[in-house]
Motif scaffolding. Sequence first.
Motif, PDB file in Angstrom:
ATOM      1  N   ASP A 100      -3.547  -5.504 -14.118  1.00 37.69           N
ATOM      2  CA  ASP A 100      -4.283  -6.409 -15.000  1.00 37.69           C
ATOM      3  C   ASP A 100      -3.337  -7.426 -15.641  1.00 37.69           C
ATOM      4  O   ASP A 100      -3.655  -8.616 -15.746  1.00 37.69           O
ATOM      5  N   VAL A 101      -2.162  -6.972 -16.051  1.00 36.80           N
ATOM      6  CA  VAL A 101      -1.189  -7.882 -16.655  1.00 36.80           C
ATOM      7  C   VAL A 101      -0.742  -8.951 -15.668  1.00 36.80           C
ATOM      8  O   VAL A 101      -0.567 -10.126 -16.025  1.00 36.80           O
ATOM      9  N   ASP A 102      -0.559  -8.558 -14.408  1.00 37.23           N
ATOM     10  CA  ASP A 102      -0.054  -9.496 -13.387  1.00 37.23           C
ATOM     11  C   ASP A 102      -1.139  -9.931 -12.409  1.00 37.23           C
ATOM     12  O   ASP A 102      -0.857 -10.262 -11.253  1.00 37.23           O
ATOM     13  N   MET A 126       7.251   5.028 -12.188  1.00 33.16           N
ATOM     14  CA  MET A 126       7.252   3.571 -12.253  1.00 33.16           C
ATOM     15  C   MET A 126       6.218   3.011 -11.292  1.00 33.16           C
ATOM     16  O   MET A 126       5.869   3.642 -10.276  1.00 33.16           O
ATOM     17  N   VAL A 127       5.742   1.802 -11.586  1.00 29.90           N
ATOM     18  CA  VAL A 127       4.832   1.079 -10.702  1.00 29.90           C
ATOM     19  C   VAL A 127       5.311  -0.361 -10.622  1.00 29.90           C
ATOM     20  O   VAL A 127       5.429  -1.041 -11.654  1.00 29.90           O
ATOM     21  N   ILE A 128       5.607  -0.817  -9.410  1.00 32.83           N
ATOM     22  CA  ILE A 128       5.980  -2.215  -9.194  1.00 32.83           C
ATOM     23  C   ILE A 128       4.963  -2.844  -8.255  1.00 32.83           C
ATOM     24  O   ILE A 128       4.244  -2.143  -7.525  1.00 32.83           O
ATOM     25  N   LEU A 129       4.903  -4.173  -8.274  1.00 31.58           N
ATOM     26  CA  LEU A 129       3.853  -4.904  -7.561  1.00 31.58           C
ATOM     27  C   LEU A 129       4.468  -5.994  -6.694  1.00 31.58           C
ATOM     28  O   LEU A 129       5.440  -6.646  -7.092  1.00 31.58           O
ATOM     29  N   PHE A 142       8.330  -9.825  -5.834  1.00 29.61           N
ATOM     30  CA  PHE A 142       7.866  -8.911  -6.874  1.00 29.61           C
ATOM     31  C   PHE A 142       7.402  -9.688  -8.102  1.00 29.61           C
ATOM     32  O   PHE A 142       7.899 -10.770  -8.409  1.00 29.61           O
ATOM     33  N   THR A 143       6.416  -9.127  -8.780  1.00 30.84           N
ATOM     34  CA  THR A 143       5.772  -9.815  -9.893  1.00 30.84           C
ATOM     35  C   THR A 143       6.629  -9.750 -11.160  1.00 30.84           C
ATOM     36  O   THR A 143       7.749  -9.235 -11.152  1.00 30.84           O
ATOM     37  N   LEU A 172      -2.276  -7.712  -3.165  1.00 34.36           N
ATOM     38  CA  LEU A 172      -1.193  -7.313  -4.046  1.00 34.36           C
ATOM     39  C   LEU A 172      -0.859  -5.861  -3.720  1.00 34.36           C
ATOM     40  O   LEU A 172      -1.648  -4.950  -4.007  1.00 34.36           O
ATOM     41  N   TYR A 173       0.280  -5.641  -3.091  1.00 34.41           N
ATOM     42  CA  TYR A 173       0.692  -4.286  -2.753  1.00 34.41           C
ATOM     43  C   TYR A 173       1.251  -3.604  -3.994  1.00 34.41           C
ATOM     44  O   TYR A 173       2.015  -4.205  -4.764  1.00 34.41           O
ATOM     45  N   ILE A 174       0.871  -2.351  -4.192  1.00 31.70           N
ATOM     46  CA  ILE A 174       1.224  -1.587  -5.394  1.00 31.70           C
ATOM     47  C   ILE A 174       2.071  -0.389  -4.982  1.00 31.70           C
ATOM     48  O   ILE A 174       1.656   0.399  -4.136  1.00 31.70           O
ATOM     49  N   ARG A 175       3.241  -0.252  -5.587  1.00 35.03           N
ATOM     50  CA  ARG A 175       4.145   0.847  -5.235  1.00 35.03           C
ATOM     51  C   ARG A 175       4.427   1.714  -6.470  1.00 35.03           C
ATOM     52  O   ARG A 175       5.321   1.433  -7.255  1.00 35.03           O
ATOM     53  N   PRO A 176       3.653   2.789  -6.678  1.00 32.58           N
ATOM     54  CA  PRO A 176       4.012   3.783  -7.690  1.00 32.58           C
ATOM     55  C   PRO A 176       5.068   4.738  -7.112  1.00 32.58           C
ATOM     56  O   PRO A 176       5.019   5.075  -5.924  1.00 32.58           O
ATOM     57  N   PHE A 177       5.997   5.187  -7.955  1.00 31.73           N
ATOM     58  CA  PHE A 177       6.983   6.150  -7.470  1.00 31.73           C
ATOM     59  C   PHE A 177       7.553   6.949  -8.635  1.00 31.73           C
ATOM     60  O   PHE A 177       7.489   6.537  -9.798  1.00 31.73           O
TER      61      PHE A 177
END
Length: 357
Positions: A121-123, A159-162, A28-29, A135-140
Amino acid sequence: MLDIKIIKTDAPKAKPAPGQKLGFGKIFTDHMFIMNYTEGQGWHDARIVPFQNISLSPAAMVYHYGQEMFEGLKAYKNPDGNVYLFRPDMNAKRTNNTNDRLVIPQIPVEDFVQAVSAVVDVDRDWIPTEPGTSLYIRPFIIATDEFLGVAPSKTYLFMVILSPSGAYYESGLAPVGIWIEDEFVRAVRGGIGFAKTGGNYAASLIAQKKAHDAGYSQVLWLDGVERKYIEEVGAMNIFFKIAGKVVTPSLNGSILPGITRDSTIQLCKDWGYEVQERKISAEELLEAQKNGTLEEVFGTGTAAVISPVGKLRYQDDVMTINGGQIGQLSQKLYDTITGIQTGLLPDEKGWRVKVGG
């Protein structure tokens, strides 16, 4: 438009080395997006903060009643150095379809896309560029009220994690074996089968274990009423090429409306294939395999993009598809969709969305 506050980490993690085996969803980023919802106030306090654990009450409703949803999409760094998302508006619309079913407040499409774009954009330096990576993106969204009662929560976290990731299947594009489940069911019309929520996946685990123990990669579900019509695979929608025609189960309320599914249908029609969205039974597949008209089987989904199927098991029958090799259409779809996503092919449909300036 969201007013997103950005707090960057002062202790950045080491990024994966070029060529490092990433796996899927394991790394994770440095940052994540968070936004709160409070009844009467709406969505508020949009922010990007260092990736960290979150603190919830043991009475938080998500733990007890499963009021939560999630999405999945990817970001790609193209040869021109720019970063792109693939059809994020579709993920935003599907988020709200799920939210409506689970009585979670909607998030405006433009706010969803802005939130995802901002944290990516930040990561952006975390985006891998080796073939087959992304880059897999997981919004939840999770319900956070401290309340032991069956009712919609009045507070939520979005939340959104990458996660920089490699291929969903370790075998890559090699054809997989699929187990057609004939004992358990995943969903029924009128239920939550079309929603992207954890309960659907929890319901699939017992059959997934059966399939893995028998040497199969995924479970293909039958309808929950008549127990004979094909629905979807645990992690993807399913397609069959039968006598030159492309057939996929119609969206009936118990099947997830996949974004890669929709993209595949559009491309196949563009290429002149007759595409049929209809009921298709396991018995029809068996008959097509026996008479030689079952030419290809493949799954579609964000994680794997296109997953060719080389073997299907149904009760006492094991069907080998296309000699266990990837089919021409499966390969063309994979090359085209990933080519558009990564910028190696022109985006004639306007599916790519640029991140940042």
